[in-house]
Write a protein that holds these residues in place. Structure first.
Motif, short mmCIF file in Angstrom:
data_model
loop_
_atom_site.label_atom_id
_atom_site.label_comp_id
_atom_site.label_asym_id
_atom_site.label_seq_id
_atom_site.Cartn_x
_atom_site.Cartn_y
_atom_site.Cartn_z
N THR A 132 -71.42 -84.20 64.99
CA THR A 132 -72.23 -85.13 65.77
C THR A 132 -71.85 -86.57 65.45
O THR A 132 -71.76 -87.41 66.35
CB THR A 132 -73.73 -84.90 65.48
OG1 THR A 132 -74.04 -83.55 65.79
CG2 THR A 132 -74.59 -85.83 66.31
N GLY A 133 -71.63 -86.85 64.18
CA GLY A 133 -71.20 -88.20 63.79
C GLY A 133 -69.88 -88.58 64.45
O GLY A 133 -69.71 -89.70 64.92
N ARG A 134 -68.94 -87.65 64.50
CA ARG A 134 -67.64 -87.93 65.11
C ARG A 134 -67.77 -88.13 66.62
O ARG A 134 -67.12 -89.01 67.19
CB ARG A 134 -66.67 -86.77 64.82
CG ARG A 134 -65.31 -86.95 65.40
CD ARG A 134 -64.59 -88.13 64.81
NE ARG A 134 -63.25 -88.20 65.36
CZ ARG A 134 -62.56 -89.32 65.49
NH1 ARG A 134 -63.07 -90.45 65.05
NH2 ARG A 134 -61.36 -89.31 66.01
N ILE A 135 -68.61 -87.34 67.28
CA ILE A 135 -68.83 -87.50 68.72
C ILE A 135 -69.41 -88.88 69.01
O ILE A 135 -68.98 -89.58 69.93
CB ILE A 135 -69.74 -86.38 69.26
CG1 ILE A 135 -68.98 -85.05 69.26
CG2 ILE A 135 -70.25 -86.72 70.65
CD1 ILE A 135 -69.86 -83.86 69.56
N LEU A 136 -70.41 -89.30 68.22
CA LEU A 136 -71.00 -90.62 68.42
C LEU A 136 -69.97 -91.72 68.18
O LEU A 136 -69.95 -92.72 68.91
CB LEU A 136 -72.21 -90.80 67.49
CG LEU A 136 -73.41 -89.90 67.80
CD1 LEU A 136 -74.49 -90.09 66.73
CD2 LEU A 136 -73.96 -90.20 69.17
N GLN A 137 -69.12 -91.55 67.18
CA GLN A 137 -68.07 -92.53 66.90
C GLN A 137 -67.10 -92.64 68.08
O GLN A 137 -66.73 -93.74 68.49
CB GLN A 137 -67.32 -92.11 65.64
CG GLN A 137 -66.24 -93.05 65.21
CD GLN A 137 -65.48 -92.51 64.01
OE1 GLN A 137 -65.38 -91.30 63.83
NE2 GLN A 137 -64.95 -93.40 63.20
N LEU A 138 -66.70 -91.53 68.65
CA LEU A 138 -65.79 -91.55 69.79
C LEU A 138 -66.44 -92.15 71.03
O LEU A 138 -65.78 -92.87 71.79
CB LEU A 138 -65.30 -90.13 70.09
CG LEU A 138 -64.35 -89.52 69.05
CD1 LEU A 138 -64.09 -88.06 69.36
CD2 LEU A 138 -63.06 -90.31 68.99
N ARG A 139 -67.73 -91.89 71.25
CA ARG A 139 -68.42 -92.49 72.39
C ARG A 139 -68.49 -94.00 72.26
O ARG A 139 -68.32 -94.74 73.22
CB ARG A 139 -69.83 -91.92 72.53
CG ARG A 139 -69.85 -90.54 73.10
CD ARG A 139 -71.27 -90.06 73.31
NE ARG A 139 -71.28 -88.71 73.83
CZ ARG A 139 -72.35 -87.98 73.96
NH1 ARG A 139 -73.52 -88.47 73.60
NH2 ARG A 139 -72.28 -86.76 74.44
N ARG A 140 -68.81 -94.49 71.04
CA ARG A 140 -68.85 -95.93 70.80
C ARG A 140 -67.49 -96.57 71.08
O ARG A 140 -67.38 -97.60 71.70
CB ARG A 140 -69.28 -96.22 69.36
CG ARG A 140 -70.67 -96.78 69.26
CD ARG A 140 -71.04 -97.18 67.86
NE ARG A 140 -71.76 -96.05 67.25
CZ ARG A 140 -71.37 -95.40 66.15
NH1 ARG A 140 -70.33 -95.79 65.48
NH2 ARG A 140 -72.07 -94.39 65.70
N GLU A 141 -66.44 -95.91 70.61
CA GLU A 141 -65.08 -96.41 70.82
C GLU A 141 -64.72 -96.42 72.30
O GLU A 141 -64.08 -97.35 72.78
CB GLU A 141 -64.09 -95.54 70.03
CG GLU A 141 -62.68 -96.08 70.03
CD GLU A 141 -62.55 -97.39 69.27
OE1 GLU A 141 -61.63 -98.16 69.62
OE2 GLU A 141 -63.33 -97.64 68.34
N ALA A 142 -65.15 -95.42 73.04
CA ALA A 142 -64.84 -95.35 74.47
C ALA A 142 -65.58 -96.44 75.23
O ALA A 142 -65.04 -96.98 76.20
CB ALA A 142 -65.22 -93.97 75.02
N ARG A 143 -66.79 -96.78 74.83
CA ARG A 143 -67.53 -97.84 75.51
C ARG A 143 -66.91 -99.21 75.29
O ARG A 143 -67.00 -100.07 76.14
CB ARG A 143 -68.98 -97.86 75.01
CG ARG A 143 -69.84 -96.89 75.76
CD ARG A 143 -71.31 -97.12 75.46
NE ARG A 143 -71.90 -95.82 75.22
CZ ARG A 143 -72.62 -95.48 74.17
NH1 ARG A 143 -72.88 -96.37 73.24
NH2 ARG A 143 -73.11 -94.29 74.04
N ARG A 144 -66.30 -99.41 74.11
CA ARG A 144 -65.66 -100.69 73.82
C ARG A 144 -64.46 -100.94 74.71
O ARG A 144 -64.13 -102.06 75.02
CB ARG A 144 -65.22 -100.75 72.37
CG ARG A 144 -66.37 -100.89 71.41
CD ARG A 144 -65.88 -101.03 70.00
NE ARG A 144 -66.96 -100.76 69.06
CZ ARG A 144 -66.81 -100.40 67.83
NH1 ARG A 144 -65.60 -100.22 67.32
NH2 ARG A 144 -67.84 -100.18 67.05
N HIS A 145 -63.78 -99.89 75.08
CA HIS A 145 -62.54 -100.04 75.87
C HIS A 145 -62.81 -99.65 77.24
O HIS A 145 -62.91 -99.83 78.20
CB HIS A 145 -61.42 -99.16 75.32
CG HIS A 145 -61.03 -99.53 73.92
ND1 HIS A 145 -60.35 -100.68 73.63
CD2 HIS A 145 -61.24 -98.93 72.74
CE1 HIS A 145 -60.14 -100.75 72.34
NE2 HIS A 145 -60.67 -99.68 71.76
#
Length: 145
Positions: A132-145
């Motif tokens: 879950t932590g990794r999924i949230l990290q990837l979503r945050r990264e995708a929103r930035r770009h």
């Protein structure tokens, strides 16, 4: 709106399908239908015409593919979950012999099925929390770009 304001090559808003409606899938690879679509279940849809023969003619029906939906996937998941839950309940009810559990300085007695259920839940949490932590990290990264 003109093409210059939209950036040139971008399609017209609301346009669906190829630019040329008479385009041939044999000459345009993007228009080809994948093989997996033909393997979907089909349903017979009557065309409204009466059959010619007494035993009925299949030429009066059209076969259409039934699309997969989220509701269908949810229904399948619920049925599978209910089956797994039934098996889990039978397992716990058949393994009621008490077993002594010791963890660090704590000691207790639980039925074997319940102890194994707690161990399985702990294993799921060990996988789910970092995932879950990794999924949230990837979503945050995708929103930035």
């Amino acid at each position: 709106m003109s093409d210059e304001r939209r950036g040139g090559d971008s399609p017209t808003w609301g346009r669906v399908g190829p630019e040329d409606p008479t385009a041939d899938p044999a000459t345009h690879p993007a228009l080809r239908v994948p093989d997996a679509v033909s393997e979907q279940p089909t349903v017979a849809v009557p065309t409204g015409e009466a059959p010619d023969g007494p035993e009925g003619d299949d030429s009066t029906t059209v076969r259409r593919a039934i699309p997969a939906t989220r509701t269908g996937g949810l229904w399948s998941a619920l049925i599978l979950s209910a089956i797994v839950l039934i098996f889990l309940l039978v397992f716990i009810l058949q393994n009621t012999t008490p077993v002594e559990i010791t963890f660090l300085w704590l000691t207790g007695s639980l039925p074997t099925g319940v102890a194994l259920l707690f161990a399985a839940i702990a294993g799921v949490l060990l996988v789910a929390i970092p995932g879950t932590g990794r999924i949230l990290q990837l979503r945050r990264e995708a929103r930035r770009h």
